[in-house]
Design an enzyme around this catalytic site. Sequence first.
Site, PDB file in Angstrom:
ATOM      1  N   THR A  40      12.836 200.404   0.675  1.00  0.00           N
ATOM      2  CA  THR A  40      12.894 199.420   1.763  1.00  0.00           C
ATOM      3  C   THR A  40      12.024 198.213   1.435  1.00  0.00           C
ATOM      4  O   THR A  40      11.173 198.264   0.544  1.00  0.00           O
ATOM      5  CB  THR A  40      12.414 200.021   3.095  1.00  0.00           C
ATOM      6  OG1 THR A  40      11.024 200.358   2.989  1.00  0.00           O
ATOM      7  CG2 THR A  40      13.209 201.258   3.464  1.00  0.00           C
ATOM      8  N   ASP A  41      12.246 197.133   2.186  1.00  0.00           N
ATOM      9  CA  ASP A  41      11.403 195.943   2.047  1.00  0.00           C
ATOM     10  C   ASP A  41      10.859 195.557   3.418  1.00  0.00           C
ATOM     11  O   ASP A  41      11.099 196.242   4.410  1.00  0.00           O
ATOM     12  CB  ASP A  41      12.190 194.795   1.391  1.00  0.00           C
ATOM     13  CG  ASP A  41      13.380 194.358   2.229  1.00  0.00           C
ATOM     14  OD1 ASP A  41      13.342 194.452   3.470  1.00  0.00           O
ATOM     15  OD2 ASP A  41      14.372 193.882   1.637  1.00  0.00           O
ATOM     16  N   MET A  42      10.103 194.470   3.463  1.00  0.00           N
ATOM     17  CA  MET A  42       9.434 194.095   4.701  1.00  0.00           C
ATOM     18  C   MET A  42      10.398 193.679   5.810  1.00  0.00           C
ATOM     19  O   MET A  42       9.982 193.549   6.963  1.00  0.00           O
ATOM     20  CB  MET A  42       8.420 192.983   4.445  1.00  0.00           C
ATOM     21  CG  MET A  42       9.035 191.678   4.011  1.00  0.00           C
ATOM     22  SD  MET A  42       7.771 190.413   3.673  1.00  0.00           S
ATOM     23  CE  MET A  42       7.275 189.968   5.338  1.00  0.00           C
ATOM     24  N   GLY A  94      12.568 195.701   6.694  1.00  0.00           N
ATOM     25  CA  GLY A  94      12.833 196.994   7.306  1.00  0.00           C
ATOM     26  C   GLY A  94      14.120 197.638   6.826  1.00  0.00           C
ATOM     27  O   GLY A  94      14.555 198.656   7.374  1.00  0.00           O
TER      28      GLY A  94
END
Lengths: 148, 148, 148, 148
Positions: C16-18, C20
């Site tokens: 995942t990344d920031m 979400g």
Amino acid sequence: MPCDFKIKRRVEFSETDMAGIVHFSNFYRYMESAEHAFFRSLGFSIVTRQTDPPVGWPRVHASFDFKQPLRFEDEIEVHLLVAEKKSRSLTYVFKIRKVTEDGAIECATGRMTVVCVTKNADGRMSASPIPAELADLIELAPAELLAG
Amino acid sequence: MPCDFKIKRRVEFSETDMAGIVHFSNFYRYMESAEHAFFRSLGFSIVTRQTDPPVGWPRVHASFDFKQPLRFEDEIEVHLLVAEKKSRSLTYVFKIRKVTEDGAIECATGRMTVVCVTKNADGRMSASPIPAELADLIELAPAELLAG
Amino acid sequence: MPCDFKIKRRVEFSETDMAGIVHFSNFYRYMESAEHAFFRSLGFSIVTRQTDPPVGWPRVHASFDFKQPLRFEDEIEVHLLVAEKKSRSLTYVFKIRKVTEDGAIECATGRMTVVCVTKNADGRMSASPIPAELADLIELAPAELLAG
Amino acid sequence: MPCDFKIKRRVEFSETDMAGIVHFSNFYRYMESAEHAFFRSLGFSIVTRQTDPPVGWPRVHASFDFKQPLRFEDEIEVHLLVAEKKSRSLTYVFKIRKVTEDGAIECATGRMTVVCVTKNADGRMSASPIPAELADLIELAPAELLAG
């Protein structure tokens, strides 16, 4: 904005795979790094509240055609060209070149389409016009550069 | 909870590097995968609102000692053992083993300490007691397993 | 070979990344995992000396169209369909679906073209016919599955 | 060699996770980037045939203590200090600092031990003395810097 925005980087060991070359998934990270540096060059962060409303840029398409492999410690340039600017989306073309003593060698060309979205009251995202303060700064690349 | 929780996985090509082995940074991803599967085995997600208040688990320490390399398509086991359970933190020990026809070969042993945190009214995180409904399910591994 | 080969996996936190959601570069890793599992299902490893001469499969094109995001702990299916089988190349179509209680939701469709290569005496790679023992096992997906 | 070697980089989006911070596995990539840049600063590549025999540097230990999270677009410094120089191994200490207008904030400290290996006639690796032309260039950091 320069029509032909570029970043430079050096291939890292952790980006290689057991075939001795950069794993193809990392080309998409290079693509994104250029996109984000391009936004910074315009005075914006891709993750920003600088516009009202704040906008996000989910990807709807990303592709690469691979021509030559990249290897550890290669010095590379990632060129970003704006190929299409619509009211709610942008399409970039990317050219990844390896810098050698004899000049730059084109190793891959890519394409990414992103949509400008805002968050609705219910928390869902929907496509939204690119804020004017940003859209005004984004310049289409001339056809000869895109083809080149 | 079983004292010795484990997951199995197969090494993926994108996890290897140009030395032909799994890049060491991926061992920390394997470690985390075991931690999250362990939480699922207890009926919780590591990203959860199942407790009141919701808690998070930032890492304060993570280490590995590397003994044998892992290679593409190796079948591996990641064992998780609870080495310490304090009111606001947990320390896990991990053993990564390669499964071969002649048995399992220990390739790396790791250690991770995580702190239980909650979000304060001002949005900052601070250490907080592990919710009882979760703490009650977490069982220390016996000393002989940790040493083994 | 089944016409519609698939693997299942669960989205990991590190993917995942920031925003979400799963970082788009990881869809290309999922694509590759399905390709390699497909080869195993045929009795081959993608990194193999099972054929004479040994062959490799560099990517010449990889793309995704993204429709819905994937999130942590989503259970997903990666479907692989053989869209084209030429003497020296293969084109796969991939469909990534999220498995929910109400059925599977299509989140992304991808396409990858790989070339069969062998190593020349001078160490360089060149395109080479797919070995018959492998080509004979690879079955084109019917048009209705590709379109579906 | 400067006693306190450092590299600068900017946190990339693909290095973050759904908690909004740099995924802890990426600190180990930062560590490695500093190690490889350190070798380049000495006139060597970590993947090299510059020494006779050629040597490799597998990791036997890598750890981090995490103090403060890193976020997207943070400008960071990765400091490398040589903590131990033995005949066949090196131990580095790493300090990762976030550069802010008010100065640098220490976010993590790490430690990595690597062994110098050569390939035997049978293709296996074994520990081997660090080649003199390289060892002579590597200077231990003073105790006060290591502690600081």
